[in-house]
Write an enzyme that holds these catalytic residues in place. Structure first.
Site, PDB file in Angstrom:
ATOM      1  N   HIS A  48      60.113  37.647  45.213  1.00 44.80           N
ATOM      2  CA  HIS A  48      59.129  36.955  44.456  1.00 44.80           C
ATOM      3  C   HIS A  48      59.847  36.157  43.076  1.00 44.80           C
ATOM      4  O   HIS A  48      59.595  35.072  42.890  1.00 44.80           O
ATOM      5  CB  HIS A  48      57.972  37.816  43.763  1.00 44.80           C
ATOM      6  CG  HIS A  48      57.184  37.528  42.586  1.00 44.80           C
ATOM      7  ND1 HIS A  48      56.303  36.206  43.032  1.00 44.80           N
ATOM      8  CD2 HIS A  48      57.085  37.549  41.357  1.00 44.80           C
ATOM      9  CE1 HIS A  48      55.813  36.031  41.607  1.00 44.80           C
ATOM     10  NE2 HIS A  48      56.210  36.801  40.956  1.00 44.80           N
ATOM     11  N   GLU A  76      58.065  44.460  32.680  1.00 44.49           N
ATOM     12  CA  GLU A  76      56.659  44.921  33.394  1.00 44.49           C
ATOM     13  C   GLU A  76      56.720  46.130  34.468  1.00 44.49           C
ATOM     14  O   GLU A  76      55.963  47.242  34.099  1.00 44.49           O
ATOM     15  CB  GLU A  76      55.743  43.939  33.609  1.00 44.49           C
ATOM     16  CG  GLU A  76      54.292  44.465  34.194  1.00 44.49           C
ATOM     17  CD  GLU A  76      53.712  43.189  34.840  1.00 44.49           C
ATOM     18  OE1 GLU A  76      52.598  43.465  35.415  1.00 44.49           O
ATOM     19  OE2 GLU A  76      54.038  42.274  34.732  1.00 44.49           O
ATOM     20  N   ASP A  77      57.625  45.922  35.341  1.00 42.05           N
ATOM     21  CA  ASP A  77      57.877  46.959  36.696  1.00 42.05           C
ATOM     22  C   ASP A  77      58.725  47.781  36.461  1.00 42.05           C
ATOM     23  O   ASP A  77      58.954  48.283  37.629  1.00 42.05           O
ATOM     24  CB  ASP A  77      57.434  45.840  37.650  1.00 42.05           C
ATOM     25  CG  ASP A  77      56.306  44.950  37.772  1.00 42.05           C
ATOM     26  OD1 ASP A  77      55.258  45.534  37.362  1.00 42.05           O
ATOM     27  OD2 ASP A  77      56.088  43.950  38.465  1.00 42.05           O
ATOM     28  N   ASP A 259      34.855   7.042  51.943  1.00 39.49           N
ATOM     29  CA  ASP A 259      34.799   5.674  52.103  1.00 39.49           C
ATOM     30  C   ASP A 259      35.914   4.825  51.031  1.00 39.49           C
ATOM     31  O   ASP A 259      35.891   3.848  50.958  1.00 39.49           O
ATOM     32  CB  ASP A 259      33.418   5.036  51.787  1.00 39.49           C
ATOM     33  CG  ASP A 259      32.503   5.171  53.192  1.00 39.49           C
ATOM     34  OD1 ASP A 259      33.295   5.374  54.504  1.00 39.49           O
ATOM     35  OD2 ASP A 259      31.602   5.131  53.325  1.00 39.49           O
TER      36      ASP A 259
END
Length: 705
Positions: A48, A76-77, A259
């Protein structure tokens, strides 16, 4: 999936070897930190951040942005903290990573509030380094590309957030390519069936249109060649979400939208753009009112182009955009279109400075709104309002151009000029003519704001302003005003009850007061007075708690001296609509939580049950200097006659009063009851009004309701 070798090879086109090695080092650090972690799809987690860095590399972003992209989930992880990251990669990269990180250590009542707090933190980080939002947009784009592995409910939530915030932010920063892809990916996740049907219809229509697009393109190219003008003509494909939004907002069928044939002409310089415009207007007849010059007046995100609509052969409508190659690059990549960033995150090239400054100015505006917003949800709503794409361009009296959202009013214009101008505006002139402050502005108008130092924002302005800056500043002013009024009223109420113990707020024992504040969870005396003024704490009880520990312990239920009401207490003192008290009436104050004091007449039945309770009521009297007008209700029984309402109005006006409301109930065939709300100064004035009305022969009875 790209590998670090693929990325390193692509970076050789614009980064030197040392910078590429730093990016590789960040990758290997992230790979080690995320070791053992996997995405929902089953792939190693490091794929990631590598994909996010690859997205930024396509925009030729600098090496610090790519390093931050590699590391954006590490804090964070994983077990790595900002201090450890800073020692390895420096403050600049760590600052970008911290700005992108989510607020995992805080708990919120709702997911919406968590998202709002998250975006609020990101805005503050963007103010330090604009690259924070570029990394965040790359992160969101890759998450949207791989959203299919999530549960349907989570897909819809993330898609809605993307449509509400991240796609408009990309558009606001001029990053067209990312904006379009985010919209289409979110559209597919949020409305999968609509996406599928429109996609299938576009594929079917594309086959029928190819010949027509090719013919029109050849005609435009031949026209440029004939005039000796350099330029490349390409047909523009409408993306699916754009088609869907036009069908919804313009209430058009799919056939009507398809169109319209869209073309883009890219040329060498600005002068040639205008010459090409003249050539195509000679080739096809222009549609009146559909020409826009974004070269002379660029959009706030730096976008520049000429837009025109033409009537082609067989009643076909042709949309044409004319721009230079540099404008094309800016239109697609926005502030990320220039590769050279300085160490502080500022573009190095002089040409990039204008777009960068616009982005910085917008972020600074967000930061100002964030500081004055009451909470994160109010802030996020203001940002959503500010991201609406439709604009009007208006002029100041000195010729400066201001861009405002569609539907903006002179009040929005005033706050766009300066906060103080908005706070002090009283009226305006549009094209030199006086106009109401609620008038929607149109492009090309010249707006002049008339101010006075004594003017203040009006709560009614919130009903028609559209910009986030105006709404936030008005709310901030009103909250500040209410706080000041609450403190003032709280001081008067507390002094009234402290007088029973021969004390006042100014003579309280500081140590005793400090202990009470600490035990009550309040920071200061003003916080306590504000709570009393708003009715959240009872002055009677607070006075008992703050009285001296020894001495006279006599407990009096009420102060002998009632509180004076002058009528100018503002937002923390209101008048009951059930009994409409006016100066001269005996009055009582009901302490209402969150509203302050509500003034009732002494004989009002609505406060009969607790009128003697000092915790809920306070004795009041009217100040002799009161000069405001107050509303009173009259009940008039009269004979029904032609023109009687006009006659009543004349009598009320002759007595120097104004009518607020008038209702008529028919009692019998010949008799009617009129309910009249009038504004008067006091009971004497009301008696004069009633005396005038009694002179009418058709009036049989008049009473105060």
């Amino acid at each position: 999936m790209p590998t670090i070798q693929d990325l390193s090879h692509s970076l050789t086109s614009y980064l030197d070897a040392d910078q590429i090695n730093l990016v590789r080092r960040a990758y290997y650090y992230a790979e080690q930190a995320h070791d053992g972690q996997r995405r929902k799809s089953g792939e190693p987690y490091v794929t990631h951040p590598l994909a996010v860095a690859s997205i930024l590399a396509e925009m030729n972003m600098d090496h610090q942005s790519l390093m931050a992209a590699m590391l954006h989930d590490v804090i964070e992880d994983t077990q790595v903290d900002t201090k450890g990251l800073s020692s390895q990669f420096g403050e600049t990269v760590t600052g970008i990573v911290d700005g992108v990180s989510k607020l995992t250590h805080l708990h919120f009542e709702t997911k919406a509030e968590a998202q709002a707090e998250n975006f609020q933190k990101m805005v503050m980080a963007m103010a330090e380094d604009i690259r924070v939002i570029l990394v965040k947009l790359g992160d969101r784009l890759h998450n949207m590309r791989t959203l299919g592995v999530m549960a349907p409910e989570k897909q819809r939530r993330i898609a809605r957030e993307t449509l509400d915030i991240y796609a408009p932010v990309a558009a606001r920063l001029g990053m067209h390519d990312i904006h379009v892809e985010l919209q289409d990916l979110a559209f597919r996740a949020y409305y999968p069936m609509r996406y599928k049907h429109i996609g299938r219809a576009v594929q079917q229509a594309r086959g029928n249109r190819l010949d027509m697009i090719e013919k029109i393109g050849d005609t435009l190219s031949a026209c440029l060649k004939r005039e000796g003008l350099p330029g490349t003509v390409t047909g523009r494909e409408k993306h699916l979400y754009s088609i869907y939004r036009k069908m919804v907002t313009q209430k058009k069928s799919f056939a009507e939208i398809m169109d319209v044939f869209a073309f883009r002409i890219v040329t060498d310089k600005i002068d040639t753009c205008y010459r090409i415009l003249g050539a195509v207007h000679n080739l096809y007849k222009p549609v009146p009112g559909r020409f826009k010059d974004y070269i002379a007046i660029p959009k706030a995100n730096g976008y520049q182009s000429l837009h025109t609509d033409l009537f082609g052969a067989r009643d076909i409508t042709i949309e044409i955009q004319i721009r230079t190659e540099e404008m094309e690059q800016v239109a697609n990549q926005g502030i990320a279109s220039h590769s050279g960033y300085k160490a502080g995150g500022e573009p190095a090239s002089a040409k990039a400075q204008g777009n960068y400054n616009r982005a910085r100015q917008w972020v600074q505006g967000l930061l100002e709104m964030q500081k004055q917003a009451g909470n994160s949800m109010e802030f996020i709503e203001s940002v959503k309002i500010d991201l609406f794409p439709d604009e009007v361009y208006v002029f100041t009296p000195k010729g400066r151009i201001l861009e405002l959202p569609k539907g903006a009013t002179p009040v929005d214009f005033a706050y766009a000029v300066h906060t103080d101008v908005g706070n002090n505006c009283v009226s305006c002139r549009i094209n030199r003519r006086l106009a109401p402050l609620s008038t929607p502005l149109e492009s090309g108008q010249t707006v002049e704001i008339i101010t006075t130092p004594s003017a203040q924002p009006n709560m009614a302005w919130l009903n028609f302003v559209v910009t986030g800056k105006a709404r936030t500043n008005i709310r901030h002013f009103l909250k500040h005003k209410q706080n000041a009024e609450s403190v003032s009223l709280g001081r008067r109420l507390l002094n009234q009850f402290l007088a029973n113990y021969d004390l006042s707020v100014d003579t309280l024992d500081p140590e005793h007061l400090g202990q009470y504040l600490k035990g009550s969870g309040l920071q200061s005396l003003d916080d306590l007075l504000k709570e009393i003024g708003l009715g959240n704490r009872m002055a009677y009880i607070v006075a008992q708690k703050l009285k001296p520990r020894s001495g006279n312990e006599q407990d009096e239920n009420q102060s002998e001296e009632p509180l004076s009401v002058s009528g100018t207490e503002g937002m923390v003192l209101s008048y009951a609509r059930c009994c409409h008290p006016i100066p001269g009436d005996s009055i009582l104050g009901h302490i209402s939580s969150g509203r302050g004091i509500v003034v009732h007449r002494d004989d009002c039945r609505n406060i009969a049950e607790f009128r003697h309770d000092p915790k809920k009521c306070v004795y009041l009297n009217w100040d002799k200097r009161v000069s405001d007008e107050f509303q009173a209700s009259l009940k008039i029984e009269l004979m029904a006659q032609r023109g009687i309402i006009a006659t009543l109005a004349t009598k009320v006006s002759a007595a120097g009063a104004n009518i607020h409301r008038i209702d008529i109930d028919e009692k019998e065939a010949q008799m009617s009851t009129v309910h009249l709300d009038v504004s008067v100064r006091n009971r004497v004035h009301l008696a004069q009004v009633m005396k005038r009305i009694r002179t009418l022969s058709s009036v049989s009875r008049i009473t105060r309701a």
